[in-house]
Write a protein that holds these residues in place. Structure first.
Motif, PDB file in Angstrom:
ATOM      1  N   PHE A 103      29.459  68.047  34.458  1.00  0.00           N
ATOM      2  CA  PHE A 103      29.710  66.689  33.990  1.00  0.00           C
ATOM      3  C   PHE A 103      30.620  65.992  34.979  1.00  0.00           C
ATOM      4  O   PHE A 103      31.613  66.557  35.435  1.00  0.00           O
ATOM      5  N   THR A 104      30.249  64.751  35.336  1.00  0.00           N
ATOM      6  CA  THR A 104      31.125  63.882  36.110  1.00  0.00           C
ATOM      7  C   THR A 104      31.240  62.556  35.363  1.00  0.00           C
ATOM      8  O   THR A 104      30.264  62.101  34.749  1.00  0.00           O
ATOM      9  N   PRO A 105      32.413  61.928  35.395  1.00  0.00           N
ATOM     10  CA  PRO A 105      32.608  60.678  34.654  1.00  0.00           C
ATOM     11  C   PRO A 105      32.014  59.441  35.331  1.00  0.00           C
ATOM     12  O   PRO A 105      32.047  58.359  34.743  1.00  0.00           O
ATOM     13  N   ILE A 106      31.435  59.575  36.525  1.00  0.00           N
ATOM     14  CA  ILE A 106      30.903  58.405  37.232  1.00  0.00           C
ATOM     15  C   ILE A 106      29.765  57.761  36.440  1.00  0.00           C
ATOM     16  O   ILE A 106      29.054  58.438  35.699  1.00  0.00           O
ATOM     17  N   ASN A 107      29.622  56.472  36.601  1.00  0.00           N
ATOM     18  CA  ASN A 107      28.554  55.702  35.942  1.00  0.00           C
ATOM     19  C   ASN A 107      28.531  55.884  34.425  1.00  0.00           C
ATOM     20  O   ASN A 107      27.470  55.929  33.815  1.00  0.00           O
ATOM     21  N   GLY A 108      29.696  56.048  33.825  1.00  0.00           N
ATOM     22  CA  GLY A 108      29.758  56.229  32.377  1.00  0.00           C
ATOM     23  C   GLY A 108      29.495  57.658  31.936  1.00  0.00           C
ATOM     24  O   GLY A 108      29.425  57.951  30.751  1.00  0.00           O
ATOM     25  N   GLY A 109      29.335  58.552  32.891  1.00  0.00           N
ATOM     26  CA  GLY A 109      29.102  59.964  32.603  1.00  0.00           C
ATOM     27  C   GLY A 109      27.723  60.409  33.037  1.00  0.00           C
ATOM     28  O   GLY A 109      26.730  59.755  32.726  1.00  0.00           O
ATOM     29  N   GLU A 110      27.681  61.499  33.787  1.00  0.00           N
ATOM     30  CA  GLU A 110      26.417  62.076  34.225  1.00  0.00           C
ATOM     31  C   GLU A 110      26.473  63.588  34.054  1.00  0.00           C
ATOM     32  O   GLU A 110      27.518  64.205  34.254  1.00  0.00           O
ATOM     33  N   ILE A 111      25.333  64.153  33.662  1.00  0.00           N
ATOM     34  CA  ILE A 111      25.197  65.599  33.495  1.00  0.00           C
ATOM     35  C   ILE A 111      24.103  66.089  34.428  1.00  0.00           C
ATOM     36  O   ILE A 111      23.063  65.449  34.565  1.00  0.00           O
ATOM     37  N   GLN A 112      24.362  67.243  35.051  1.00  0.00           N
ATOM     38  CA  GLN A 112      23.332  67.922  35.836  1.00  0.00           C
ATOM     39  C   GLN A 112      23.310  69.383  35.384  1.00  0.00           C
ATOM     40  O   GLN A 112      24.327  70.070  35.462  1.00  0.00           O
ATOM     41  N   PHE A 113      22.149  69.836  34.913  1.00  0.00           N
ATOM     42  CA  PHE A 113      22.009  71.206  34.437  1.00  0.00           C
ATOM     43  C   PHE A 113      21.887  72.165  35.611  1.00  0.00           C
ATOM     44  O   PHE A 113      21.279  71.837  36.633  1.00  0.00           O
ATOM     45  N   LYS A 114      22.441  73.345  35.443  1.00  0.00           N
ATOM     46  CA  LYS A 114      22.404  74.373  36.487  1.00  0.00           C
ATOM     47  C   LYS A 114      20.972  74.705  36.893  1.00  0.00           C
ATOM     48  O   LYS A 114      20.682  74.910  38.065  1.00  0.00           O
ATOM     49  N   ASN A 115      20.052  74.717  35.917  1.00  0.00           N
ATOM     50  CA  ASN A 115      18.662  75.084  36.210  1.00  0.00           C
ATOM     51  C   ASN A 115      17.799  73.887  36.604  1.00  0.00           C
ATOM     52  O   ASN A 115      16.593  74.023  36.730  1.00  0.00           O
ATOM     53  N   GLN A 116      18.418  72.711  36.778  1.00  0.00           N
ATOM     54  CA  GLN A 116      17.678  71.507  37.187  1.00  0.00           C
ATOM     55  C   GLN A 116      18.419  70.807  38.329  1.00  0.00           C
ATOM     56  O   GLN A 116      18.881  69.671  38.183  1.00  0.00           O
ATOM     57  N   PRO A 117      18.555  71.455  39.495  1.00  0.00           N
ATOM     58  CA  PRO A 117      19.310  70.837  40.586  1.00  0.00           C
ATOM     59  C   PRO A 117      18.725  69.481  40.989  1.00  0.00           C
ATOM     60  O   PRO A 117      17.515  69.323  41.086  1.00  0.00           O
ATOM     61  N   GLY A 118      19.607  68.513  41.157  1.00  0.00           N
ATOM     62  CA  GLY A 118      19.193  67.187  41.601  1.00  0.00           C
ATOM     63  C   GLY A 118      18.710  66.257  40.506  1.00  0.00           C
ATOM     64  O   GLY A 118      18.436  65.086  40.762  1.00  0.00           O
ATOM     65  N   ILE A 119      18.596  66.738  39.280  1.00  0.00           N
ATOM     66  CA  ILE A 119      18.136  65.896  38.170  1.00  0.00           C
ATOM     67  C   ILE A 119      19.351  65.459  37.358  1.00  0.00           C
ATOM     68  O   ILE A 119      20.130  66.283  36.892  1.00  0.00           O
ATOM     69  N   VAL A 120      19.501  64.149  37.223  1.00  0.00           N
ATOM     70  CA  VAL A 120      20.664  63.575  36.552  1.00  0.00           C
ATOM     71  C   VAL A 120      20.286  63.106  35.149  1.00  0.00           C
ATOM     72  O   VAL A 120      19.257  62.451  34.963  1.00  0.00           O
ATOM     73  N   TRP A 121      21.110  63.447  34.177  1.00  0.00           N
ATOM     74  CA  TRP A 121      20.970  62.990  32.794  1.00  0.00           C
ATOM     75  C   TRP A 121      22.113  62.010  32.541  1.00  0.00           C
ATOM     76  O   TRP A 121      23.254  62.283  32.879  1.00  0.00           O
ATOM     77  N   LYS A 122      21.762  60.871  31.961  1.00  0.00           N
ATOM     78  CA  LYS A 122      22.752  59.826  31.697  1.00  0.00           C
ATOM     79  C   LYS A 122      22.832  59.543  30.203  1.00  0.00           C
ATOM     80  O   LYS A 122      21.842  59.626  29.489  1.00  0.00           O
ATOM     81  N   ARG A 123      24.041  59.164  29.784  1.00  0.00           N
ATOM     82  CA  ARG A 123      24.265  58.852  28.384  1.00  0.00           C
ATOM     83  C   ARG A 123      23.773  57.437  28.065  1.00  0.00           C
ATOM     84  O   ARG A 123      23.963  56.511  28.848  1.00  0.00           O
ATOM     85  N   HIS A 124      23.114  57.300  26.915  1.00  0.00           N
ATOM     86  CA  HIS A 124      22.689  55.985  26.457  1.00  0.00           C
ATOM     87  C   HIS A 124      23.889  55.288  25.838  1.00  0.00           C
ATOM     88  O   HIS A 124      24.630  55.892  25.068  1.00  0.00           O
ATOM     89  N   THR A 125      24.054  54.041  26.165  1.00  0.00           N
ATOM     90  CA  THR A 125      25.185  53.286  25.623  1.00  0.00           C
ATOM     91  C   THR A 125      24.785  52.352  24.504  1.00  0.00           C
ATOM     92  O   THR A 125      25.616  51.702  23.909  1.00  0.00           O
ATOM     93  N   ASP A 126      23.494  52.233  24.211  1.00  0.00           N
ATOM     94  CA  ASP A 126      23.049  51.315  23.155  1.00  0.00           C
ATOM     95  C   ASP A 126      22.774  52.007  21.864  1.00  0.00           C
ATOM     96  O   ASP A 126      22.841  53.114  21.634  1.00  0.00           O
TER      97      ASP A 126
END
Length: 126
Positions: A103-126
């Motif tokens: 988890f990194t707090p940039i852009n409102g928070g981003e997650i990258q799974f260990k088994n999915q390198p390079g794929i970013v998951w973002k939190r919905h704000t709506d």
């Protein structure tokens, strides 16, 4: 309340009550991870992840019931602004799971799974 909502709400309420009733529950996620997460990657178009303080809900398609899991244990490793979480959880069928993500707090928070390198998951704000 529609039948689908009843089916989804009951396990969530039950799992939350079970998790909260434990006096020695080390499985509480920090508030900064709470929310509904998705990826723009085409391979995960219909997938979702919902994180709450005591449960993980993983959706793998619009027409399938999500997997609801109670968090059993969390391991946290902090390196600078980036935090790695390993979450052990159990579903209603008593099947155990483990997910590891950064988890990194940039852009409102981003997650990258260990088994999915390079794929970013973002939190919905709506």
């Amino acid at each position: 309340m529609p039948t689908t909502m009843k089916i989804l709400c009951f396990p969530i309420i039950l799992l939350t009550l079970v998790a909260c009733s434990s006096d020695n529950n080390p499985g509480i996620l920090p508030d900064k991870l709470n929310g509904f997460w998705t990826s723009d990657d085409a391979r995960y178009r219909d997938s979702s992840l919902e994180l709450d303080r005591v449960y993980v809900m993983i959706g793998v398609g619009r027409h399938q019931v999500p997997s609801v899991q109670v968090i059993d244990k969390i391991k946290v490793v902090q390196v600078g602004e980036e935090t790695t979480y390993t979450v052990d959880s159990t579903d209603l069928g008593n099947v155990s799971y483990q997910i590891t993500f950064r988890f990194t707090p940039i852009n409102g928070g981003e997650i990258q799974f260990k088994n999915q390198p390079g794929i970013v998951w973002k939190r919905h704000t709506d």
